[in-house]
Design an enzyme around this catalytic site. Structure first.
Site, PDB file in Angstrom:
ATOM      1  CD  GLU A 117      38.676  28.895  61.352  1.00 47.37           C
ATOM      2  OE1 GLU A 117      38.296  29.366  60.271  1.00 47.37           O
ATOM      3  OE2 GLU A 117      38.333  29.372  62.452  1.00 47.37           O
ATOM      4  CG  HIS A 156      38.278  28.678  56.476  1.00 50.46           C
ATOM      5  ND1 HIS A 156      38.029  29.584  57.479  1.00 50.46           N
ATOM      6  CD2 HIS A 156      38.171  29.370  55.316  1.00 50.46           C
ATOM      7  CE1 HIS A 156      37.780  30.767  56.945  1.00 50.46           C
ATOM      8  NE2 HIS A 156      37.861  30.661  55.646  1.00 50.46           N
ATOM      9  CB  SER A 194      34.088  32.037  54.440  1.00 44.74           C
ATOM     10  OG  SER A 194      34.771  32.072  53.248  1.00 44.74           O
ATOM     11  CG  ASN A 253      35.545  34.652  58.348  1.00 43.81           C
ATOM     12  OD1 ASN A 253      36.281  35.592  58.081  1.00 43.81           O
ATOM     13  ND2 ASN A 253      35.408  33.607  57.549  1.00 43.81           N
TER      14      ASN A 253
HETATM   15  N1  LIG Z   1      37.974  34.528  48.616  1.00 46.72           N
HETATM   16  C1  LIG Z   1      38.458  34.328  49.850  1.00 46.72           C
HETATM   17  O1  LIG Z   1      39.248  35.147  50.372  1.00 46.72           O
HETATM   18  C2  LIG Z   1      38.070  33.088  50.625  1.00 46.72           C
HETATM   19  C3  LIG Z   1      38.821  32.735  51.752  1.00 46.72           C
HETATM   20  C4  LIG Z   1      38.514  31.536  52.435  1.00 46.72           C
HETATM   21  C5  LIG Z   1      37.452  30.754  52.001  1.00 46.72           C
HETATM   22  N2  LIG Z   1      36.713  31.133  50.904  1.00 46.72           N
HETATM   23  C6  LIG Z   1      35.627  30.241  50.469  1.00 46.72           C
HETATM   24  O2  LIG Z   1      36.078  29.482  49.352  1.00 46.72           O
HETATM   25  C7  LIG Z   1      34.987  29.167  48.488  1.00 46.72           C
HETATM   26  C8  LIG Z   1      35.287  29.672  47.087  1.00 46.72           C
HETATM   27  O3  LIG Z   1      35.472  31.076  47.134  1.00 46.72           O
HETATM   28  P1  LIG Z   1      36.246  31.860  45.962  1.00 46.72           P
HETATM   29  O4  LIG Z   1      36.565  33.197  46.516  1.00 46.72           O
HETATM   30  O5  LIG Z   1      37.319  30.990  45.399  1.00 46.72           O
HETATM   31  O6  LIG Z   1      35.070  31.995  44.885  1.00 46.72           O
HETATM   32  P2  LIG Z   1      35.179  32.284  43.317  1.00 46.72           P
HETATM   33  O7  LIG Z   1      33.930  32.975  42.931  1.00 46.72           O
HETATM   34  O8  LIG Z   1      36.501  32.924  42.982  1.00 46.72           O
HETATM   35  O9  LIG Z   1      35.200  30.797  42.658  1.00 46.72           O
HETATM   36  C9  LIG Z   1      34.120  29.916  42.749  1.00 46.72           C
HETATM   37  C10 LIG Z   1      34.223  28.931  41.580  1.00 46.72           C
HETATM   38  O10 LIG Z   1      33.239  27.910  41.781  1.00 46.72           O
HETATM   39  C11 LIG Z   1      32.782  27.522  40.507  1.00 46.72           C
HETATM   40  N3  LIG Z   1      31.536  26.779  40.636  1.00 46.72           N
HETATM   41  C12 LIG Z   1      30.280  27.253  40.880  1.00 46.72           C
HETATM   42  N4  LIG Z   1      29.394  26.229  40.917  1.00 46.72           N
HETATM   43  C13 LIG Z   1      30.096  25.084  40.706  1.00 46.72           C
HETATM   44  C14 LIG Z   1      29.754  23.698  40.628  1.00 46.72           C
HETATM   45  N5  LIG Z   1      28.494  23.282  40.781  1.00 46.72           N
HETATM   46  N6  LIG Z   1      30.725  22.808  40.383  1.00 46.72           N
HETATM   47  C15 LIG Z   1      32.001  23.211  40.220  1.00 46.72           C
HETATM   48  N7  LIG Z   1      32.407  24.521  40.289  1.00 46.72           N
HETATM   49  C16 LIG Z   1      31.458  25.436  40.528  1.00 46.72           C
HETATM   50  C17 LIG Z   1      32.664  28.840  39.753  1.00 46.72           C
HETATM   51  O11 LIG Z   1      32.610  28.624  38.336  1.00 46.72           O
HETATM   52  C18 LIG Z   1      33.919  29.564  40.213  1.00 46.72           C
HETATM   53  O12 LIG Z   1      35.019  29.316  39.332  1.00 46.72           O
HETATM   54  C19 LIG Z   1      33.750  29.813  49.129  1.00 46.72           C
HETATM   55  O13 LIG Z   1      33.087  28.855  49.908  1.00 46.72           O
HETATM   56  C20 LIG Z   1      34.348  30.915  50.001  1.00 46.72           C
HETATM   57  O14 LIG Z   1      33.533  31.261  51.097  1.00 46.72           O
HETATM   58  C21 LIG Z   1      37.007  32.276  50.202  1.00 46.72           C
END
Ligand SMILES: NC(=O)c1ccc[n+]([C@@H]2O[C@H](COP(=O)([O-])OP(=O)(O)OC[C@H]3O[C@@H](n4cnc5c(N)ncnc54)[C@H](O)[C@@H]3O)[C@@H](O)[C@H]2O)c1
Length: 296
Positions: free
Chosen positions: A151, A139, A118, A189
């Site tokens: 994005e 993104h 993000s 963002n």
């Molecule tokens: N949540 C949102 O609304 C949103 C929107 C756009 C982008 N993002 C981005 O997407 C990414 C993920 O966010 P999320 O909300 O899905 O997080 P989340 O916490 O729901 O999931 C993250 C996952 O990554 C796994 N993980 C951690 N370390 C790891 C590794 N070394 N190898 C493999 N898996 C690993 C964790 O076990 C977990 O299941 C982030 O970079 C976040 O900024 C999130």
């Protein structure tokens, strides 16, 4: 492109895996946690059930989508045959750099490496890869199977060819890709977070309560939900960390997180995922209580 590896099976990773698989790609879904993989697959299955119930897809298409996904806990095994890797692991710079160092060593030279971050700089992520022109930001928005926008963030070294491939691929997923350059917060963002932060500041200054602020923005600006509710859905910890990245990146105080946001994150009231943020999600009616607490 046939094989797509998705790293992380959380909120975003399972949505990204679902979207590729439903469009006929073979997906290798990778997570260090078995539990996350199981939860991710359950979520995909439930979301597909909902699509079947609404007659958007057939039972057969649901099964094909699930059959297109294989899960892995070993990252090297999962990325072995991938033409594209989409990293959607936890938002932490050190963790992402570690994953991309590993990808640099364990993928073919022409495998495209995308991050769903993000806010973390794509140029910084690419700096640990020996050929950074193959690193790009992809993104997706939450919930991924529903939201149209992707994005596309060009790092300083991202090649034209890689950008073109990823723009075209996003269209094949029935999404609308928009190309932007790599500066803190990108576009989505950079515009959204100051609005959310200002809504929190308005509450903090006692100008109006939670309900009033969200209602003004919903009914007055035709936003589908108010900024405080949206912050609860995104996660107040996520909002806080994106604001910190922009504050640090631009050295401009206008991006500093509101003290109320910082306090709520420290108190563990981070929105829907913790059961309480600006609204209370543990019991139906308690939302009003939180609103009253901050009301002017
Ligand atoms: N949540 C949102 O609304 C949103 C929107 C756009 C982008 N993002 C981005 O997407 C990414 C993920 O966010 P999320 O909300 O899905 O997080 P989340 O916490 O729901 O999931 C993250 C996952 O990554 C796994 N993980 C951690 N370390 C790891 C590794 N070394 N190898 C493999 N898996 C690993 C964790 O076990 C977990 O299941 C982030 O970079 C976040 O900024 C999130």
């Amino acid at each position: 492109m046939k094989n797509i590896a998705v790293i992380g099976a959380g909120t975003m990773g399972n949505g990204i895996a679902h979207t590729f698989a439903q469009n006929g790609y073979k997906v290798q879904l990778i997570d260090i946690s078995e539990d996350s993989l199981k939860k991710g697959m359950d979520t995909i299955s439930k979301n597909l059930d909902r699509m079947v119930a609404r007659e958007k897809i057939s039972e057969e298409q649901k099964q094909e989508t699930l059959d297109n996904i294989t899960t892995y806990t070993d990252i090297s095994e999962g990325v072995e045959y991938a033409s594209l890797v989409v990293e959607a692991a936890t938002e932490n710079t050190e963790l992402k750099l570690k994953i991309f160092r590993h990808l640099d060593q364990n993928t073919a030279e022409d495998t495209i490496l995308a991050s769903n971050t993000s806010s973390i700089s794509i140029t910084q992520i690419a700096s640990v890869v020996s050929n950074p022109e193959r690193v790009i930001g992809m993104h997706f928005m939450n919930p991924v199977p529903v939201m149209k926008l992707v994005e596309i963030i060009r790092g300083y070294n991202t090649s034209d060819e890689v950008t073109k491939t990823i723009m075209e691929l996003s269209e094949k997923l029935n999404k609308v890709p928009v190309e932007v350059n790599d500066y803190p917060g990108f576009v989505a963002n950079r515009i959204l977070m100051p609005m959310i932060n200002e809504a929190i500041e308005t509450l903090y200054n006692g100008v109006a309560g939670v309900y009033e602020i969200d209602t003004v923005m919903k009914l007055g600006m035709a936003h589908p939900m108010g900024p405080l509710q949206l912050a609860d859905f995104i996660g107040l910890d996520v909002c806080h960390s994106i604001l910190e990245v922009m504050h640090e990146g631009f050295k401009n105080p206008k991006y500093a997180p509101c003290p109320l946001l910082t306090n709520m994150v420290r108190a563990g009231k981070i929105g829907v995922k913790s059961g309480e943020g600006f609204y209370d999600y543990s019991e139906n009616k308690k939302a009003e209580k939180v609103s009253a607490q901050f009301s002017s």
